[in-house]
Design an enzyme around this catalytic site. Structure first.
Site, PDB file in Angstrom:
ATOM      1  N   ASP A   1      23.437 -22.662 -97.630  1.00 30.73           N
ATOM      2  CA  ASP A   1      22.514 -23.719 -97.202  1.00 30.73           C
ATOM      3  C   ASP A   1      23.199 -24.671 -96.230  1.00 30.73           C
ATOM      4  OD1 ASP A   1      20.646 -22.774 -99.158  1.00 30.73           O
ATOM      5  OD2 ASP A   1      19.809 -24.813 -99.204  1.00 30.73           O
TER       6      ASP A   1
ATOM      7  N   GLU B   1       6.138 -23.117 -93.974  1.00 28.09           N
ATOM      8  CA  GLU B   1       6.119 -22.317 -95.188  1.00 28.09           C
ATOM      9  C   GLU B   1       6.527 -23.250 -96.320  1.00 28.09           C
ATOM     10  OE1 GLU B   1       8.265 -18.711 -97.583  1.00 28.09           O
ATOM     11  OE2 GLU B   1       9.403 -20.124 -96.389  1.00 28.09           O
TER      12      GLU B   1
ATOM     13  N   ASN C   1      17.115 -23.661 -93.022  1.00 26.57           N
ATOM     14  CA  ASN C   1      17.573 -24.126 -94.331  1.00 26.57           C
ATOM     15  C   ASN C   1      18.991 -23.624 -94.569  1.00 26.57           C
ATOM     16  OD1 ASN C   1      17.283 -25.118 -97.157  1.00 26.57           O
ATOM     17  ND2 ASN C   1      17.623 -22.936 -97.555  1.00 26.57           N
TER      18      ASN C   1
ATOM     19  N   ASP D   1      10.678 -21.909 -91.856  1.00 30.04           N
ATOM     20  CA  ASP D   1      11.008 -21.231 -93.106  1.00 30.04           C
ATOM     21  C   ASP D   1      11.445 -22.246 -94.170  1.00 30.04           C
ATOM     22  OD1 ASP D   1      11.594 -18.565 -94.327  1.00 30.04           O
ATOM     23  OD2 ASP D   1      13.646 -19.332 -94.411  1.00 30.04           O
TER      24      ASP D   1
ATOM     25  N   GLN E   1      23.597 -16.416 -97.600  1.00 29.57           N
ATOM     26  CA  GLN E   1      22.819 -17.415 -96.847  1.00 29.57           C
ATOM     27  C   GLN E   1      23.201 -18.835 -97.286  1.00 29.57           C
ATOM     28  OE1 GLN E   1      19.140 -15.583 -98.098  1.00 29.57           O
ATOM     29  NE2 GLN E   1      18.549 -15.094 -96.000  1.00 29.57           N
TER      30      GLN E   1
END
Ligand code: NOJ
Length: 567
Positions: A171, A243, A103, A201, A169
Protein backbone atom coordinates in the site's frame (compact mmCIF):
# COMPACT_ATOMS: atom_id res chain seq x y z
CA UNK A 1 -16.06 24.33 -12.95
CA UNK A 2 -17.62 21.47 -14.92
CA UNK A 3 -18.02 22.23 -18.58
CA UNK A 4 -19.82 19.11 -19.71
CA UNK A 5 -21.92 16.49 -17.93
CA UNK A 6 -21.52 13.92 -20.71
CA UNK A 7 -21.48 11.04 -18.20
CA UNK A 8 -25.09 11.68 -17.15
CA UNK A 9 -26.42 10.07 -20.31
CA UNK A 10 -23.74 7.73 -21.56
CA UNK A 11 -22.99 4.06 -22.07
CA UNK A 12 -19.57 2.94 -20.88
CA UNK A 13 -17.83 -0.15 -22.28
CA UNK A 14 -15.11 -1.76 -20.20
CA UNK A 15 -12.33 -3.79 -21.78
CA UNK A 16 -8.84 -5.06 -21.19
CA UNK A 17 -6.31 -4.23 -23.92
CA UNK A 18 -4.63 -7.54 -23.13
CA UNK A 19 -7.55 -9.70 -24.24
CA UNK A 20 -9.38 -7.55 -26.77
CA UNK A 21 -7.44 -7.72 -30.05
CA UNK A 22 -3.88 -8.72 -30.88
CA UNK A 23 -2.49 -6.95 -33.96
CA UNK A 24 1.14 -8.08 -33.91
CA UNK A 25 0.48 -11.77 -33.48
CA UNK A 26 2.39 -12.32 -30.23
CA UNK A 27 -0.67 -13.67 -28.43
CA UNK A 28 -1.24 -10.55 -26.30
CA UNK A 29 -3.81 -7.90 -27.16
CA UNK A 30 -2.37 -4.48 -27.93
CA UNK A 31 -3.24 -0.87 -28.66
CA UNK A 32 -2.89 -1.34 -32.40
CA UNK A 33 -5.42 -4.16 -32.25
CA UNK A 34 -7.77 -2.11 -30.10
CA UNK A 35 -7.46 0.82 -32.49
CA UNK A 36 -8.58 -1.45 -35.33
CA UNK A 37 -11.64 -2.36 -33.33
CA UNK A 38 -12.71 1.23 -32.67
CA UNK A 39 -15.26 1.04 -35.49
CA UNK A 40 -16.81 -1.97 -33.82
CA UNK A 41 -17.22 0.01 -30.59
CA UNK A 42 -18.48 3.02 -32.48
CA UNK A 43 -20.99 0.83 -34.32
CA UNK A 44 -22.19 -0.64 -31.05
CA UNK A 45 -22.93 2.91 -30.03
CA UNK A 46 -21.12 3.18 -26.72
CA UNK A 47 -20.07 6.66 -25.60
CA UNK A 48 -16.95 5.83 -23.63
CA UNK A 49 -14.44 3.05 -23.24
CA UNK A 50 -12.92 2.21 -19.86
CA UNK A 51 -9.55 0.53 -20.20
CA UNK A 52 -8.36 -1.72 -17.43
CA UNK A 53 -4.75 -1.11 -16.32
CA UNK A 54 -2.23 -1.13 -19.17
CA UNK A 55 0.74 0.56 -17.48
CA UNK A 56 4.01 -1.25 -16.98
CA UNK A 57 3.43 -4.15 -14.62
CA UNK A 58 4.79 -7.59 -13.72
CA UNK A 59 1.16 -8.77 -14.18
CA UNK A 60 0.73 -10.60 -10.92
CA UNK A 61 -2.76 -9.11 -10.59
CA UNK A 62 -3.67 -8.50 -14.22
CA UNK A 63 -2.06 -5.06 -14.26
CA UNK A 64 -3.50 -3.91 -10.93
CA UNK A 65 0.13 -4.03 -9.77
CA UNK A 66 1.81 -1.11 -11.52
CA UNK A 67 5.58 -0.75 -11.68
CA UNK A 68 5.65 2.49 -13.72
CA UNK A 69 2.67 4.86 -13.87
CA UNK A 70 4.07 6.82 -16.79
CA UNK A 71 4.72 3.95 -19.20
CA UNK A 72 2.70 1.53 -21.28
CA UNK A 73 3.46 -2.11 -20.63
CA UNK A 74 5.61 -3.03 -23.67
CA UNK A 75 3.39 -6.05 -24.31
CA UNK A 76 0.61 -3.65 -25.37
CA UNK A 77 2.68 -1.31 -27.50
CA UNK A 78 4.16 2.13 -26.99
CA UNK A 79 2.99 5.51 -25.76
CA UNK A 80 2.80 6.41 -29.44
CA UNK A 81 0.31 3.58 -30.01
CA UNK A 82 -1.69 4.83 -27.06
CA UNK A 83 -1.92 8.33 -28.49
CA UNK A 84 -2.94 6.92 -31.89
CA UNK A 85 -5.68 5.06 -30.08
CA UNK A 86 -7.00 8.06 -28.15
CA UNK A 87 -6.90 10.10 -31.34
CA UNK A 88 -8.89 7.43 -33.19
CA UNK A 89 -11.38 7.33 -30.32
CA UNK A 90 -11.79 11.08 -30.37
CA UNK A 91 -12.39 11.09 -34.12
CA UNK A 92 -15.33 8.77 -33.52
CA UNK A 93 -16.66 10.74 -30.58
CA UNK A 94 -15.68 8.06 -28.09
CA UNK A 95 -14.28 9.08 -24.75
CA UNK A 96 -11.58 7.13 -22.97
CA UNK A 97 -11.50 6.41 -19.24
CA UNK A 98 -8.59 4.56 -17.71
CA UNK A 99 -7.99 2.74 -14.46
CA UNK A 100 -6.08 4.63 -11.81
CA UNK A 101 -4.53 2.17 -9.38
CA UNK A 102 -2.90 4.23 -6.65
CA UNK A 103 -3.85 2.49 -3.43
CA UNK A 104 -0.77 0.35 -3.96
CA UNK A 105 2.07 -0.27 -6.37
CA UNK A 106 3.77 -3.48 -7.41
CA UNK A 107 6.65 -4.63 -5.20
CA UNK A 108 8.70 -4.20 -8.38
CA UNK A 109 8.07 -0.46 -8.48
CA UNK A 110 11.39 1.43 -8.09
CA UNK A 111 9.76 3.48 -5.29
CA UNK A 112 9.23 0.36 -3.22
CA UNK A 113 12.63 -1.09 -4.07
CA UNK A 114 14.28 2.16 -2.98
CA UNK A 115 12.10 2.33 0.13
CA UNK A 116 13.05 -1.13 1.36
CA UNK A 117 16.76 -0.69 0.55
CA UNK A 118 17.34 2.69 2.17
CA UNK A 119 15.62 3.82 5.38
CA UNK A 120 16.80 7.37 4.66
CA UNK A 121 15.26 7.40 1.19
CA UNK A 122 12.33 9.76 0.69
CA UNK A 123 10.41 6.77 -0.62
CA UNK A 124 10.56 5.00 2.74
CA UNK A 125 7.61 7.03 3.94
CA UNK A 126 5.71 6.46 0.69
CA UNK A 127 4.76 3.04 2.05
CA UNK A 128 3.39 1.82 5.38
CA UNK A 129 5.79 0.04 7.74
CA UNK A 130 5.90 -1.55 11.16
CA UNK A 131 8.92 -2.84 13.07
CA UNK A 132 6.80 -5.43 14.85
CA UNK A 133 4.09 -7.60 13.41
CA UNK A 134 0.84 -5.67 14.03
CA UNK A 135 -1.83 -7.39 16.08
CA UNK A 136 -4.38 -7.22 13.31
CA UNK A 137 -2.03 -8.60 10.63
CA UNK A 138 -4.36 -11.49 9.94
CA UNK A 139 -7.45 -9.35 9.46
CA UNK A 140 -8.95 -7.34 6.64
CA UNK A 141 -7.78 -9.45 3.70
CA UNK A 142 -9.62 -8.61 0.48
CA UNK A 143 -8.92 -12.03 -1.05
CA UNK A 144 -9.64 -14.48 1.79
CA UNK A 145 -8.56 -18.01 1.06
CA UNK A 146 -5.80 -16.80 -1.28
CA UNK A 147 -4.28 -13.92 0.67
CA UNK A 148 -2.94 -14.95 4.09
CA UNK A 149 -2.17 -11.63 5.76
CA UNK A 150 -2.16 -7.84 5.35
CA UNK A 151 1.35 -7.34 6.77
CA UNK A 152 4.39 -9.08 5.28
CA UNK A 153 7.97 -9.05 6.57
CA UNK A 154 10.60 -7.65 4.23
CA UNK A 155 14.12 -8.99 4.88
CA UNK A 156 15.86 -6.01 3.35
CA UNK A 157 13.85 -3.35 5.17
CA UNK A 158 13.79 -5.46 8.33
CA UNK A 159 10.19 -4.37 8.82
CA UNK A 160 6.67 -5.39 7.96
CA UNK A 161 4.87 -3.57 5.14
CA UNK A 162 1.13 -3.18 4.84
CA UNK A 163 -0.82 -4.50 1.87
CA UNK A 164 -4.61 -4.45 1.75
CA UNK A 165 -4.50 -6.75 -1.29
CA UNK A 166 -1.93 -9.41 -2.31
CA UNK A 167 1.52 -9.31 -0.71
CA UNK A 168 3.07 -8.17 -4.00
CA UNK A 169 0.93 -4.99 -3.77
CA UNK A 170 2.38 -2.80 -0.98
CA UNK A 171 0.00 0.00 0.00
CA UNK A 172 1.11 3.54 -0.70
CA UNK A 173 1.05 5.84 2.29
CA UNK A 174 -1.65 8.01 0.77
CA UNK A 175 -1.65 10.40 3.74
CA UNK A 176 1.82 11.54 2.73
CA UNK A 177 1.48 14.86 0.84
CA UNK A 178 4.24 13.82 -1.55
CA UNK A 179 2.31 10.71 -2.49
CA UNK A 180 -0.82 12.81 -2.99
CA UNK A 181 1.10 15.19 -5.23
CA UNK A 182 2.39 12.25 -7.25
CA UNK A 183 -1.15 10.93 -7.71
CA UNK A 184 -2.17 14.29 -9.16
CA UNK A 185 0.86 14.23 -11.43
CA UNK A 186 -0.17 10.81 -12.74
CA UNK A 187 -3.68 12.09 -13.44
CA UNK A 188 -2.30 15.17 -15.17
CA UNK A 189 -0.07 13.05 -17.35
CA UNK A 190 -2.86 10.88 -18.74
CA UNK A 191 -5.29 13.75 -19.06
CA UNK A 192 -2.71 15.48 -21.20
CA UNK A 193 -2.60 12.37 -23.38
CA UNK A 194 -6.31 12.61 -24.10
CA UNK A 195 -8.25 10.64 -21.48
CA UNK A 196 -11.55 11.91 -20.09
CA UNK A 197 -11.10 10.55 -16.61
CA UNK A 198 -10.40 7.63 -14.37
CA UNK A 199 -12.01 4.60 -12.86
CA UNK A 200 -10.31 4.87 -9.51
CA UNK A 201 -9.46 1.53 -7.97
CA UNK A 202 -10.18 0.78 -4.31
CA UNK A 203 -11.21 4.30 -3.26
CA UNK A 204 -12.17 3.52 0.38
CA UNK A 205 -8.69 2.09 0.92
CA UNK A 206 -6.94 5.03 -0.76
CA UNK A 207 -8.63 7.51 1.53
CA UNK A 208 -8.56 5.33 4.67
CA UNK A 209 -5.90 5.98 7.30
CA UNK A 210 -3.26 3.23 7.35
CA UNK A 211 -0.75 2.08 9.95
CA UNK A 212 0.05 -0.63 12.49
CA UNK A 213 -2.18 0.96 15.12
CA UNK A 214 -5.15 1.59 12.86
CA UNK A 215 -7.96 -0.76 13.73
CA UNK A 216 -10.81 1.12 12.06
CA UNK A 217 -9.51 3.22 9.16
CA UNK A 218 -10.87 6.74 9.04
CA UNK A 219 -11.79 8.08 5.62
CA UNK A 220 -10.02 11.28 4.58
CA UNK A 221 -12.74 12.54 2.25
CA UNK A 222 -10.99 15.80 1.50
CA UNK A 223 -8.60 13.89 -0.68
CA UNK A 224 -11.44 13.21 -3.11
CA UNK A 225 -12.16 16.91 -3.45
CA UNK A 226 -8.50 17.55 -4.23
CA UNK A 227 -8.56 14.94 -7.00
CA UNK A 228 -11.67 16.43 -8.55
CA UNK A 229 -10.52 20.01 -8.38
CA UNK A 230 -7.19 19.21 -9.92
CA UNK A 231 -8.74 17.31 -12.80
CA UNK A 232 -11.26 19.93 -13.58
CA UNK A 233 -8.75 22.70 -13.52
CA UNK A 234 -6.81 20.73 -16.10
CA UNK A 235 -9.76 19.58 -18.21
CA UNK A 236 -13.30 20.53 -17.34
CA UNK A 237 -15.09 17.47 -18.64
CA UNK A 238 -12.93 14.82 -17.03
CA UNK A 239 -14.48 12.59 -14.41
CA UNK A 240 -13.74 10.21 -11.61
CA UNK A 241 -15.67 6.94 -11.48
CA UNK A 242 -15.05 5.42 -8.08
CA UNK A 243 -14.82 1.77 -7.21
CA UNK A 244 -16.21 2.01 -3.68
CA UNK A 245 -18.27 -0.86 -2.37
CA UNK A 246 -19.65 1.08 0.59
CA UNK A 247 -22.90 1.28 2.53
CA UNK A 248 -25.62 3.64 1.25
CA UNK A 249 -25.23 5.79 4.39
CA UNK A 250 -21.80 6.87 3.21
CA UNK A 251 -22.58 7.43 -0.48
CA UNK A 252 -23.08 11.15 -0.04
CA UNK A 253 -19.68 11.45 1.59
CA UNK A 254 -18.14 10.03 -1.56
CA UNK A 255 -20.18 12.19 -3.94
CA UNK A 256 -19.77 15.18 -1.66
CA UNK A 257 -22.86 16.94 -0.36
CA UNK A 258 -22.14 19.83 -2.71
CA UNK A 259 -21.26 17.46 -5.52
CA UNK A 260 -17.60 18.34 -5.13
CA UNK A 261 -16.07 14.86 -4.79
CA UNK A 262 -16.59 11.79 -7.02
CA UNK A 263 -18.61 12.29 -10.22
CA UNK A 264 -19.60 8.65 -10.45
CA UNK A 265 -19.63 5.55 -8.30
CA UNK A 266 -20.46 1.96 -9.15
CA UNK A 267 -23.71 1.00 -7.46
CA UNK A 268 -22.68 -2.21 -5.69
CA UNK A 269 -25.75 -2.09 -3.47
CA UNK A 270 -28.11 -2.24 -6.42
CA UNK A 271 -25.91 -4.73 -8.28
CA UNK A 272 -26.13 -7.37 -5.55
CA UNK A 273 -29.86 -6.93 -5.09
CA UNK A 274 -30.37 -7.04 -8.83
CA UNK A 275 -28.83 -10.51 -8.93
CA UNK A 276 -31.00 -11.51 -6.01
CA UNK A 277 -34.03 -10.27 -7.95
CA UNK A 278 -32.97 -12.25 -11.02
CA UNK A 279 -32.45 -15.35 -8.89
CA UNK A 280 -35.67 -15.17 -6.88
CA UNK A 281 -38.07 -13.12 -9.06
CA UNK A 282 -38.58 -10.94 -5.99
CA UNK A 283 -37.86 -7.32 -6.83
CA UNK A 284 -38.62 -5.88 -3.39
CA UNK A 285 -35.04 -5.85 -2.03
CA UNK A 286 -33.90 -4.32 -5.34
CA UNK A 287 -36.44 -1.52 -4.94
CA UNK A 288 -35.18 -1.01 -1.40
CA UNK A 289 -31.61 -0.73 -2.66
CA UNK A 290 -32.66 1.74 -5.37
CA UNK A 291 -34.41 3.88 -2.82
CA UNK A 292 -31.49 3.67 -0.36
CA UNK A 293 -29.14 4.93 -3.06
CA UNK A 294 -31.53 7.44 -4.56
CA UNK A 295 -30.19 10.70 -3.26
CA UNK A 296 -27.17 12.07 -5.00
CA UNK A 297 -26.08 15.57 -5.98
CA UNK A 298 -27.43 16.78 -9.33
CA UNK A 299 -24.09 16.42 -11.07
CA UNK A 300 -23.32 12.98 -9.63
CA UNK A 301 -24.13 9.70 -11.29
CA UNK A 302 -24.34 5.99 -10.54
CA UNK A 303 -22.55 3.45 -12.70
CA UNK A 304 -24.95 0.51 -13.10
CA UNK A 305 -23.33 -2.77 -14.00
CA UNK A 306 -24.14 -6.45 -14.19
CA UNK A 307 -20.81 -8.28 -14.16
CA UNK A 308 -17.33 -6.84 -14.06
CA UNK A 309 -13.84 -8.35 -14.24
CA UNK A 310 -13.95 -9.37 -10.57
CA UNK A 311 -16.19 -11.83 -8.80
CA UNK A 312 -19.87 -10.97 -8.36
CA UNK A 313 -19.56 -9.82 -4.76
CA UNK A 314 -22.64 -10.79 -2.73
CA UNK A 315 -21.19 -9.70 0.60
CA UNK A 316 -23.87 -7.13 1.32
CA UNK A 317 -26.86 -9.47 0.96
CA UNK A 318 -28.47 -11.23 3.87
CA UNK A 319 -27.27 -14.81 4.32
CA UNK A 320 -30.50 -16.30 2.97
CA UNK A 321 -30.48 -14.03 -0.06
CA UNK A 322 -26.84 -14.82 -0.77
CA UNK A 323 -27.57 -18.54 -0.62
CA UNK A 324 -30.45 -18.05 -3.03
CA UNK A 325 -28.13 -16.37 -5.55
CA UNK A 326 -25.49 -19.06 -5.09
CA UNK A 327 -28.10 -21.76 -5.60
CA UNK A 328 -29.43 -20.14 -8.77
CA UNK A 329 -26.24 -18.94 -10.44
CA UNK A 330 -23.19 -20.56 -8.85
CA UNK A 331 -24.21 -23.73 -7.01
CA UNK A 332 -20.85 -25.48 -7.24
CA UNK A 333 -17.91 -24.60 -5.01
CA UNK A 334 -15.57 -23.98 -7.95
CA UNK A 335 -17.97 -21.32 -9.28
CA UNK A 336 -17.65 -19.35 -6.04
CA UNK A 337 -14.81 -17.19 -4.79
CA UNK A 338 -13.47 -15.52 -1.63
CA UNK A 339 -16.41 -16.83 0.46
CA UNK A 340 -18.60 -14.04 -0.88
CA UNK A 341 -19.08 -14.21 -4.60
CA UNK A 342 -19.50 -15.93 -7.92
CA UNK A 343 -16.75 -15.82 -10.49
CA UNK A 344 -18.76 -16.72 -13.60
CA UNK A 345 -19.69 -14.54 -16.52
CA UNK A 346 -23.25 -13.34 -17.00
CA UNK A 347 -24.35 -15.59 -19.88
CA UNK A 348 -23.50 -18.94 -18.24
CA UNK A 349 -25.15 -17.76 -15.01
CA UNK A 350 -28.36 -17.17 -16.93
CA UNK A 351 -28.08 -20.48 -18.78
CA UNK A 352 -27.36 -18.73 -22.08
CA UNK A 353 -31.06 -17.90 -22.36
CA UNK A 354 -31.28 -14.87 -24.62
CA UNK A 355 -34.64 -13.77 -23.24
CA UNK A 356 -33.18 -13.68 -19.76
CA UNK A 357 -30.01 -11.97 -20.90
CA UNK A 358 -32.08 -9.28 -22.59
CA UNK A 359 -34.17 -8.88 -19.47
CA UNK A 360 -31.08 -8.48 -17.27
CA UNK A 361 -29.53 -6.00 -19.64
CA UNK A 362 -32.78 -4.09 -20.11
CA UNK A 363 -33.05 -3.78 -16.34
CA UNK A 364 -29.46 -2.61 -16.03
CA UNK A 365 -30.05 0.00 -18.75
CA UNK A 366 -33.13 1.36 -17.04
CA UNK A 367 -31.78 1.62 -13.51
CA UNK A 368 -31.04 5.14 -12.34
CA UNK A 369 -27.60 5.96 -13.67
CA UNK A 370 -25.25 5.22 -16.54
CA UNK A 371 -24.78 1.62 -17.70
CA UNK A 372 -21.29 0.16 -17.66
CA UNK A 373 -21.06 -2.94 -19.83
CA UNK A 374 -18.25 -5.45 -20.06
CA UNK A 375 -16.64 -6.62 -23.29
CA UNK A 376 -17.99 -9.93 -24.47
CA UNK A 377 -21.31 -9.60 -22.68
CA UNK A 378 -22.79 -8.08 -25.85
CA UNK A 379 -22.34 -11.47 -27.52
CA UNK A 380 -23.04 -13.53 -24.39
CA UNK A 381 -19.53 -14.88 -23.88
CA UNK A 382 -18.91 -17.71 -21.44
CA UNK A 383 -16.22 -18.44 -18.87
CA UNK A 384 -13.45 -20.98 -18.38
CA UNK A 385 -13.65 -22.27 -14.82
CA UNK A 386 -10.37 -24.15 -15.20
CA UNK A 387 -8.57 -20.81 -14.97
CA UNK A 388 -7.65 -19.61 -11.47
CA UNK A 389 -9.57 -17.06 -9.41
CA UNK A 390 -11.05 -14.25 -11.51
CA UNK A 391 -9.22 -15.15 -14.73
CA UNK A 392 -12.07 -17.45 -15.69
CA UNK A 393 -14.12 -14.43 -16.79
CA UNK A 394 -11.25 -12.63 -18.54
CA UNK A 395 -10.73 -14.78 -21.63
CA UNK A 396 -10.04 -13.17 -25.04
CA UNK A 397 -12.81 -11.55 -27.06
CA UNK A 398 -14.39 -13.95 -29.55
CA UNK A 399 -14.41 -12.09 -32.84
CA UNK A 400 -14.98 -14.82 -35.40
CA UNK A 401 -14.83 -18.53 -36.16
CA UNK A 402 -11.20 -18.26 -37.24
CA UNK A 403 -8.53 -19.99 -35.11
CA UNK A 404 -8.27 -18.42 -31.64
CA UNK A 405 -11.60 -16.71 -32.29
CA UNK A 406 -9.86 -14.16 -34.52
CA UNK A 407 -8.27 -12.63 -31.41
CA UNK A 408 -4.68 -13.48 -32.38
CA UNK A 409 -2.61 -15.19 -35.07
CA UNK A 410 -0.50 -16.80 -32.38
CA UNK A 411 -1.36 -20.28 -31.19
CA UNK A 412 -0.38 -19.30 -27.64
CA UNK A 413 -2.83 -16.58 -26.56
CA UNK A 414 -2.23 -14.83 -23.25
CA UNK A 415 -5.27 -16.61 -21.81
CA UNK A 416 -6.96 -19.52 -23.59
CA UNK A 417 -9.73 -18.59 -26.01
CA UNK A 418 -12.88 -20.51 -25.10
CA UNK A 419 -13.23 -23.32 -27.62
CA UNK A 420 -15.72 -26.14 -28.09
CA UNK A 421 -19.02 -26.64 -26.29
CA UNK A 422 -21.82 -24.09 -26.04
CA UNK A 423 -19.50 -21.14 -25.37
CA UNK A 424 -16.81 -21.93 -27.93
CA UNK A 425 -15.67 -19.26 -30.38
CA UNK A 426 -16.47 -21.65 -33.24
CA UNK A 427 -20.11 -20.58 -33.15
CA UNK A 428 -20.27 -17.93 -30.41
CA UNK A 429 -18.57 -14.92 -31.93
CA UNK A 430 -19.18 -11.37 -33.10
CA UNK A 431 -18.98 -12.18 -36.83
CA UNK A 432 -21.79 -14.75 -36.69
CA UNK A 433 -23.96 -12.49 -34.57
CA UNK A 434 -23.49 -9.54 -36.87
CA UNK A 435 -25.23 -11.44 -39.64
CA UNK A 436 -28.21 -12.37 -37.49
CA UNK A 437 -30.67 -9.52 -36.89
CA UNK A 438 -32.04 -11.25 -33.78
CA UNK A 439 -28.64 -11.92 -32.21
CA UNK A 440 -27.71 -10.57 -28.79
CA UNK A 441 -25.12 -8.34 -30.46
CA UNK A 442 -27.66 -6.64 -32.71
CA UNK A 443 -30.15 -6.45 -29.89
CA UNK A 444 -27.51 -4.76 -27.72
CA UNK A 445 -26.80 -2.25 -30.46
CA UNK A 446 -30.49 -1.39 -30.69
CA UNK A 447 -30.97 -1.11 -26.95
CA UNK A 448 -27.94 1.17 -26.62
CA UNK A 449 -29.37 3.44 -29.30
CA UNK A 450 -32.73 3.55 -27.55
CA UNK A 451 -31.14 4.07 -24.14
CA UNK A 452 -29.38 7.15 -25.42
CA UNK A 453 -32.76 8.43 -26.62
CA UNK A 454 -34.23 8.25 -23.12
CA UNK A 455 -32.06 10.72 -21.21
CA UNK A 456 -34.75 10.72 -18.52
CA UNK A 457 -33.03 7.66 -16.99
CA UNK A 458 -29.69 9.37 -16.61
CA UNK A 459 -30.99 12.79 -15.69
CA UNK A 460 -34.41 12.33 -14.20
CA UNK A 461 -36.01 11.21 -10.98
CA UNK A 462 -37.46 7.75 -10.68
CA UNK A 463 -40.57 6.49 -8.95
CA UNK A 464 -41.43 2.84 -8.46
CA UNK A 465 -45.06 2.19 -9.33
CA UNK A 466 -46.65 -0.38 -7.11
CA UNK A 467 -48.09 -3.52 -8.59
CA UNK A 468 -49.35 -6.47 -6.61
CA UNK A 469 -46.75 -8.79 -8.06
CA UNK A 470 -43.20 -8.67 -6.62
CA UNK A 471 -41.90 -10.32 -9.80
CA UNK A 472 -42.87 -7.28 -11.86
CA UNK A 473 -41.04 -4.01 -11.56
CA UNK A 474 -42.63 -0.86 -12.96
CA UNK A 475 -40.51 2.30 -12.92
CA UNK A 476 -41.25 5.77 -14.15
CA UNK A 477 -38.73 8.51 -14.83
CA UNK A 478 -39.51 12.19 -15.18
CA UNK A 479 -37.31 14.86 -16.61
CA UNK A 480 -38.11 18.22 -18.20
CA UNK A 481 -41.83 17.45 -18.60
CA UNK A 482 -41.16 14.12 -20.26
CA UNK A 483 -41.79 10.75 -18.74
CA UNK A 484 -40.78 7.22 -19.60
CA UNK A 485 -41.98 4.03 -18.03
CA UNK A 486 -40.39 0.58 -17.86
CA UNK A 487 -41.93 -2.77 -17.03
CA UNK A 488 -39.84 -5.85 -16.25
CA UNK A 489 -41.10 -9.32 -15.45
CA UNK A 490 -38.40 -11.22 -13.60
CA UNK A 491 -40.39 -14.43 -13.48
CA UNK A 492 -40.16 -17.04 -16.19
CA UNK A 493 -43.94 -17.22 -16.55
CA UNK A 494 -46.36 -14.65 -18.02
CA UNK A 495 -47.85 -12.14 -15.61
CA UNK A 496 -50.81 -9.84 -15.78
CA UNK A 497 -50.20 -6.44 -14.29
CA UNK A 498 -52.33 -3.37 -13.83
CA UNK A 499 -50.91 -0.04 -12.80
CA UNK A 500 -51.63 3.65 -12.84
CA UNK A 501 -48.92 5.84 -14.34
CA UNK A 502 -49.69 8.58 -11.85
CA UNK A 503 -49.87 11.08 -14.69
CA UNK A 504 -53.33 12.55 -14.86
CA UNK A 505 -55.28 13.80 -17.80
CA UNK A 506 -54.98 13.12 -21.48
CA UNK A 507 -51.21 13.12 -21.38
CA UNK A 508 -50.97 9.91 -19.38
CA UNK A 509 -53.53 7.94 -21.40
CA UNK A 510 -51.27 6.34 -23.93
CA UNK A 511 -47.99 4.54 -23.33
CA UNK A 512 -46.02 4.44 -26.55
CA UNK A 513 -44.01 1.22 -26.90
CA UNK A 514 -40.44 2.20 -27.75
CA UNK A 515 -39.26 -1.26 -28.74
CA UNK A 516 -42.30 -2.54 -30.56
CA UNK A 517 -45.89 -1.78 -31.47
CA UNK A 518 -47.67 -2.79 -28.29
CA UNK A 519 -48.85 0.67 -27.33
CA UNK A 520 -50.93 0.61 -24.21
CA UNK A 521 -54.06 2.65 -23.62
CA UNK A 522 -55.62 3.35 -20.30
CA UNK A 523 -58.66 1.20 -19.44
CA UNK A 524 -62.01 2.24 -18.01
CA UNK A 525 -60.65 2.05 -14.45
CA UNK A 526 -57.95 4.56 -15.28
CA UNK A 527 -55.21 1.98 -15.25
CA UNK A 528 -52.96 0.34 -17.77
CA UNK A 529 -53.30 -3.38 -18.04
CA UNK A 530 -50.70 -5.61 -19.57
CA UNK A 531 -50.02 -9.30 -19.95
CA UNK A 532 -46.28 -9.58 -20.08
CA UNK A 533 -44.49 -12.76 -21.10
CA UNK A 534 -41.98 -14.57 -18.86
CA UNK A 535 -38.73 -12.56 -18.62
CA UNK A 536 -40.46 -9.84 -20.65
CA UNK A 537 -39.66 -6.15 -20.66
CA UNK A 538 -41.29 -3.04 -22.06
CA UNK A 539 -40.02 0.48 -22.59
CA UNK A 540 -42.71 3.13 -22.96
CA UNK A 541 -42.77 6.84 -23.47
CA UNK A 542 -45.72 8.36 -21.69
CA UNK A 543 -47.48 9.70 -24.74
CA UNK A 544 -48.93 13.16 -25.20
CA UNK A 545 -51.98 14.30 -27.04
CA UNK A 546 -50.09 14.39 -30.28
CA UNK A 547 -49.63 10.64 -30.05
CA UNK A 548 -53.32 10.12 -29.53
CA UNK A 549 -54.08 12.29 -32.53
CA UNK A 550 -51.64 10.31 -34.63
CA UNK A 551 -53.07 7.10 -33.27
CA UNK A 552 -54.66 5.97 -36.50
CA UNK A 553 -51.44 6.59 -38.31
CA UNK A 554 -49.58 4.41 -35.80
CA UNK A 555 -52.21 1.68 -36.08
CA UNK A 556 -52.01 1.50 -39.82
CA UNK A 557 -48.23 0.97 -39.90
CA UNK A 558 -46.93 -2.51 -40.75
CA UNK A 559 -45.51 -4.50 -37.84
CA UNK A 560 -42.10 -3.06 -37.13
CA UNK A 561 -41.27 -4.72 -33.86
CA UNK A 562 -37.71 -4.01 -32.78
CA UNK A 563 -36.83 -7.66 -32.42
CA UNK A 564 -38.06 -8.28 -28.93
CA UNK A 565 -37.48 -11.96 -28.51
CA UNK A 566 -40.09 -13.74 -26.48
CA UNK A 567 -42.17 -10.59 -26.83
C1 NOJ B 1 -10.07 -3.91 -7.50
C2 NOJ B 1 -9.90 -4.44 -8.88
O1 NOJ B 1 -11.13 -4.42 -9.56
C3 NOJ B 1 -9.33 -5.83 -8.76
O2 NOJ B 1 -9.32 -6.50 -9.98
C4 NOJ B 1 -7.96 -5.74 -8.14
O3 NOJ B 1 -7.44 -7.03 -7.90
C5 NOJ B 1 -7.99 -4.97 -6.83
N1 NOJ B 1 -8.79 -3.78 -6.88
C6 NOJ B 1 -6.59 -4.57 -6.42
O4 NOJ B 1 -6.12 -3.55 -7.26
Amino acid sequence: MIDDLWYKNAVIYCLSVETFMDANGDGVGDFQGLTRRLDYLHGLGVSAVWLMPFQKSPQRDDGYDVSDYYAIDPRYGTLGDFVEFTHGAKQRGLRVLIDLVVNHTSIDHPWFQEARRDPASKYRDWYVWSKKKPKNADEGMVFPGVQKTTWTYDELAKAYYFHRFYEHQPDLNTSNPEVQAEILKIMGFWIQLGVSGFRVDAVPFIIGTKGPDVTTPKEQFDMLRTFREFMQWRKGDSIVLAEANVLPETDMEYFGRDGDRMHMMFNFQVNQNLFYALASADTRPLVKAMKATKSRPATAQWGQFLRNHDELDLGRLEEEQRQAVFAAFGPEKHMQLYDRGIRRRLAPMLGGDQRRLELACSLQFTLPGTPVIRYGDEIGMGDDLDLPERNCARTPMQWSGEPQGGFTRSDAPVLPVISGGPWGYEHLNAAVQRRDPESLLNWTERIIRMRKEVPEVGWGDFAVITTRDPAVLVMRYDWRNNAVLFVHNLAGTPREVAFATGIDGEHGRLLVDLLGDDHLEVDETGRHRLVIEGFGYRWYRVGGLDYLLRRSEIDSRPDTRAGRSGG
